[in-house]
Design an enzyme around this catalytic site. Structure first.
Site, mmCIF file in Angstrom:
data_model
loop_
_atom_site.group_PDB
_atom_site.id
_atom_site.type_symbol
_atom_site.label_atom_id
_atom_site.label_comp_id
_atom_site.label_asym_id
_atom_site.label_seq_id
_atom_site.Cartn_x
_atom_site.Cartn_y
_atom_site.Cartn_z
ATOM 1 C CE LYS A 169 -1.857 2.761 3.222
ATOM 2 N NZ LYS A 169 -1.986 3.999 2.479
ATOM 3 C CD GLU A 184 13.226 3.618 8.182
ATOM 4 O OE1 GLU A 184 13.197 4.442 9.126
ATOM 5 O OE2 GLU A 184 13.167 3.938 6.992
ATOM 6 C CD GLU A 241 10.122 11.716 12.102
ATOM 7 O OE1 GLU A 241 9.053 11.109 12.286
ATOM 8 O OE2 GLU A 241 11.084 11.240 11.476
ATOM 9 C CB CYS A 260 13.003 8.448 8.487
ATOM 10 S SG CYS A 260 13.842 7.483 7.249
HETATM 11 P P1 NDP Z 1 1.992 7.797 8.705
HETATM 12 O O1 NDP Z 1 2.877 6.991 9.556
HETATM 13 O O2 NDP Z 1 0.609 8.047 9.144
HETATM 14 O O3 NDP Z 1 1.899 7.152 7.224
HETATM 15 C C1 NDP Z 1 2.752 6.178 6.715
HETATM 16 C C2 NDP Z 1 1.943 5.064 6.043
HETATM 17 O O4 NDP Z 1 1.094 4.425 7.011
HETATM 18 C C3 NDP Z 1 1.009 5.565 4.945
HETATM 19 O O5 NDP Z 1 0.923 4.604 3.922
HETATM 20 C C4 NDP Z 1 -0.302 5.674 5.687
HETATM 21 O O6 NDP Z 1 -1.430 5.639 4.844
HETATM 22 C C5 NDP Z 1 -0.255 4.455 6.574
HETATM 23 N N1 NDP Z 1 -1.141 4.546 7.727
HETATM 24 C C6 NDP Z 1 -1.629 5.663 8.330
HETATM 25 N N2 NDP Z 1 -2.425 5.344 9.361
HETATM 26 C C7 NDP Z 1 -2.459 3.995 9.421
HETATM 27 C C8 NDP Z 1 -3.110 3.066 10.269
HETATM 28 N N3 NDP Z 1 -3.908 3.458 11.263
HETATM 29 N N4 NDP Z 1 -2.919 1.750 10.056
HETATM 30 C C9 NDP Z 1 -2.120 1.322 9.049
HETATM 31 N N5 NDP Z 1 -1.489 2.157 8.194
HETATM 32 C C10 NDP Z 1 -1.635 3.476 8.385
HETATM 33 O O7 NDP Z 1 2.675 9.173 8.441
HETATM 34 P P2 NDP Z 1 1.931 10.536 8.014
HETATM 35 O O8 NDP Z 1 1.761 10.475 6.588
HETATM 36 O O9 NDP Z 1 0.695 10.800 8.799
HETATM 37 O O10 NDP Z 1 2.996 11.595 8.512
HETATM 38 C C11 NDP Z 1 2.938 12.046 9.865
HETATM 39 C C12 NDP Z 1 4.306 12.097 10.445
HETATM 40 O O11 NDP Z 1 4.891 10.807 10.452
HETATM 41 C C13 NDP Z 1 5.296 12.939 9.662
HETATM 42 O O12 NDP Z 1 5.192 14.267 9.933
HETATM 43 C C14 NDP Z 1 6.582 12.346 10.118
HETATM 44 O O13 NDP Z 1 6.944 12.881 11.358
HETATM 45 C C15 NDP Z 1 6.281 10.888 10.266
HETATM 46 N N6 NDP Z 1 6.681 10.109 9.083
HETATM 47 C C16 NDP Z 1 7.844 9.465 9.157
HETATM 48 C C17 NDP Z 1 8.298 8.768 8.071
HETATM 49 C C18 NDP Z 1 9.592 8.061 8.126
HETATM 50 O O14 NDP Z 1 10.084 7.621 7.107
HETATM 51 N N7 NDP Z 1 10.170 7.919 9.290
HETATM 52 C C19 NDP Z 1 7.566 8.731 6.808
HETATM 53 C C20 NDP Z 1 6.289 9.417 6.845
HETATM 54 C C21 NDP Z 1 5.909 10.091 7.956
HETATM 55 P P3 NDP Z 1 -2.111 7.031 4.339
HETATM 56 O O15 NDP Z 1 -1.102 7.740 3.547
HETATM 57 O O16 NDP Z 1 -3.233 6.558 3.526
HETATM 58 O O17 NDP Z 1 -2.502 7.756 5.590
#
Ligand code: NDP
Length: 505
Positions: free
Chosen positions: A194, A270, A404, A305
């Site tokens: 996904k 991760e 973060e 990240c």
């Molecule tokens: P999320 O962790 O919410 O999103 C990452 C993935 O998880 C997306 O595919 C998202 O889907 C999915 N996801 C979201 N909610 C759920 C759930 N309840 N169950 C299963 N899968 C889920 O990150 P955000 O996009 O909300 O970003 C928020 C913060 O997270 C950022 O500001 C940053 O701090 C951190 N982040 C860190 C990352 C890293 O690489 N360390 C990468 C991205 C974010 P969908 O997009 O459909 O919501």
């Protein structure tokens, strides 16, 4: 960097009109609509305008995709192929990704707001390189024979986990997909993946190229849609054997619950970071340090990240380093991601921009001082732009130093002694990456060992390359490592076969 692939802005705009976007889910070798027929809008972060609508899947679509992946796993159409044949298909796929780097980079740029120089010149070549690297390892990794007693033979081999679920973020949509797909497929698994809702488009085209390269139907399946439904359904699915997640620590935690409440599937996490960059008092070339510091925090708009978001600098060098960083930022233009001169594009979404601006307000309220940046720019474009922002006078207990932010915001913290620098660096719930700058070998080795982080760069900001494992300590994740042969371990089970030889007649 493959500069010749990067089109001038006029050409990019013409190419844009010719883009034929894939917007339906890819399951069992074909594109299909969501079972419920729903679609959602995906926007261009640089304009705030809709690009297109994408199929909005749900749990029923995850069931269909997992069933396809399970059939493909059970009949061995992929896992039992000769390793050499699997390798050839994956390499053909990598070649196609590289040939389509311009098209894919353009898709990534309009969908994710990332500069075209990065998407065409780095993201797509790196995506191809990742798949190729794991493919090339397929027929070169051996099992083991244990030192078992006379009259017995014991082999230790690796077998695919089976069906892998992957849920990935929006900051490097193609590369993060490759970090999961490369090792999972190389080791013979089938996958249901996904993408983040904000960035579904590049992956849909990439998997189509995989099919063209010869990946059998059902081996890679993409379900698009929200995390709260599709992501959760993957996390809880009883027929998924292992789930790999990259994203926020908060959602990572949920995957542990999903696994605990369902089939105890293996969970690979991760997660986030708040990585330190330590600059010691002996460094002389502050221009080069400033260039590295800028890449560490401002590359990819700070949506990274492993971003080096805390600059921990010796008091004696702080003023000069801040000056060098300000000069360095002259070569970091913010603007239209389609312009090859742009180094900082748009943040992924309005929500993310507001979150970053919210943290900038918090930093001011906490008493830190904005040296540069600090507010939204280019609002007239409709896009979500925040310039490089540097906060001085930060202490490590402030929220901007602890949480973060995932945006172009650097917190500068002073120290006096080596012990103090290490203590500040380690005073964080995260442990993904770190960098340190010194000409003193003793200090470099000592501090590299003392900092609790998965990757430490010395006199450079680096995550290493495809040959080195990537993964964090503490709340930055666990369960395995992306990249290198270590990534193969996380997608395989270890099997012991104990053979009792009959005594001679
Ligand atoms: P999320 O962790 O919410 O999103 C990452 C993935 O998880 C997306 O595919 C998202 O889907 C999915 N996801 C979201 N909610 C759920 C759930 N309840 N169950 C299963 N899968 C889920 O990150 P955000 O996009 O909300 O970003 C928020 C913060 O997270 C950022 O500001 C940053 O701090 C951190 N982040 C860190 C990352 C890293 O690489 N360390 C990468 C991205 C974010 P969908 O997009 O459909 O919501």
């Amino acid at each position: 960097m493959t500069e010749t692939l990067i089109p001038p802005i006029e050409e990019s705009l013409a190419d844009l009109d010719r883009l034929d976007l894939r917007t339906r889910m890819f399951i069992d070798g074909e594109f299909r609509d969501a079972a419920g027929g729903d679609r959602f809008v995906t926007e261009n972060p640089a304009t705030g305008r809709p690009i297109t609508e994408v199929a909005e899947g749900g749990p029923a679509d995850v069931d269909i995709a997992v069933a396809a992946a399970r059939r493909a796993a059970d009949d061995g159409r992929w896992s039992r192929l000769d390793p050499g044949a699997r390798k050839r298909i994956l390499i053909a796929w990598a070649d196609l990704i590289e040939t389509h780097a311009r098209e894919l980079g353009l898709i990534e740029t309009i969908d994710a707001g990332k500069p075209i120089t990065d998407t065409v010149g780095l993201d797509m070549p790196e995506t191809a390189a990742c798949i190729r690297w794991h493919a090339e390892a397929v027929d070169k990794l051996y099992g083991q024979v244990a030192p078992s007693p006379e009259g017995t033979i014991a082999t230790i081999t690796r077998e695919p986990c089976g069906v892998v679920g992957a849920v990935i973020p929006w900051n490097y949509p193609a590369q993060m997909a490759a970090w999961k797909l490369g090792p999972a497929l190389a080791t013979g698994n089938t996958v249901v993946i996904k993408p983040a809702s904000t960035t579904s488009l590049s992956l849909l085209r990439i998997v189509e190229l995989g099919s063209e390269a010869g990946l059998p139907d059902g081996v890679v399946n993409v379900v698009t849609g929200p995390g709260g439904t599709v992501g959760e359904a993957i996390g809880r699915h009883p027929d998924i054997d292992c789930v790999a997640f990259t994203g926020s620590t908060e959602v990572g935690r949920r995957f542990l619950h999903y696994a605990a409440d369902s089939n105890l599937k293996r969970v690979l996490l991760e997660l986030g970071g708040k990585s330190p960059q330590i600059v010691f008092g002996d460094v002389s070339d502050l221009g080069s340090v400033a260039a590295n510091v800028a890449v560490a925090i401002f590359w990819n708009m700070g949506e990274n990240c492993s971003a080096g978001s805390r600059l921990i600098v010796h008091r004696s060098r702080k003023a000069a380093l801040l000056e060098a960083i300000e000069s360095e930022l002259a070569s970091w233009p913010v603007g239209d991601p389609l312009d090859p001169a742009t180094r900082i594009g748009a943040l992924i979404s309005k929500d993310q921009m507001e979150r970053v601006l919210g943290y900038i307000d918090i930093g001011r309220q906490e008493g830190a001082r904005v040296v540069t940046g600090g507010s939204r720019i280019l609002e007239e474009t409709g896009g979500w732009f925040v310039p490089p922002t540097v906060f001085d006078r930060v202490t490590n207990d402030m929220r901007i130093a602890r949480e973060e932010i995932f945006g172009p915001v650097l917190s500068v913290i002073e120290f006096d002694t080596e012990a103090e620098a290490v203590a500040i660096a380690n005073d964080t719930p995260y442990g993904l990456a770190a960098s340190l700058y010194t000409h003193d070998l003793d200090v470099a080795h000592r501090v590299a060992r003392e900092v609790r982080a998965g990757v430490v760069g010395i006199n450079a900001y680096s995550e290493g390359d495809m040959t080195t494992p990537f993964g964090g300590y503490k709340q930055s994740g666990f369960g395995g490592h992306d990249k290198s042969v270590h990534a193969h371990d996380q997608y395989t089970e270890t099997k012991t076969i104990w053979i009792q030889l009959r005594p001679p007649a």
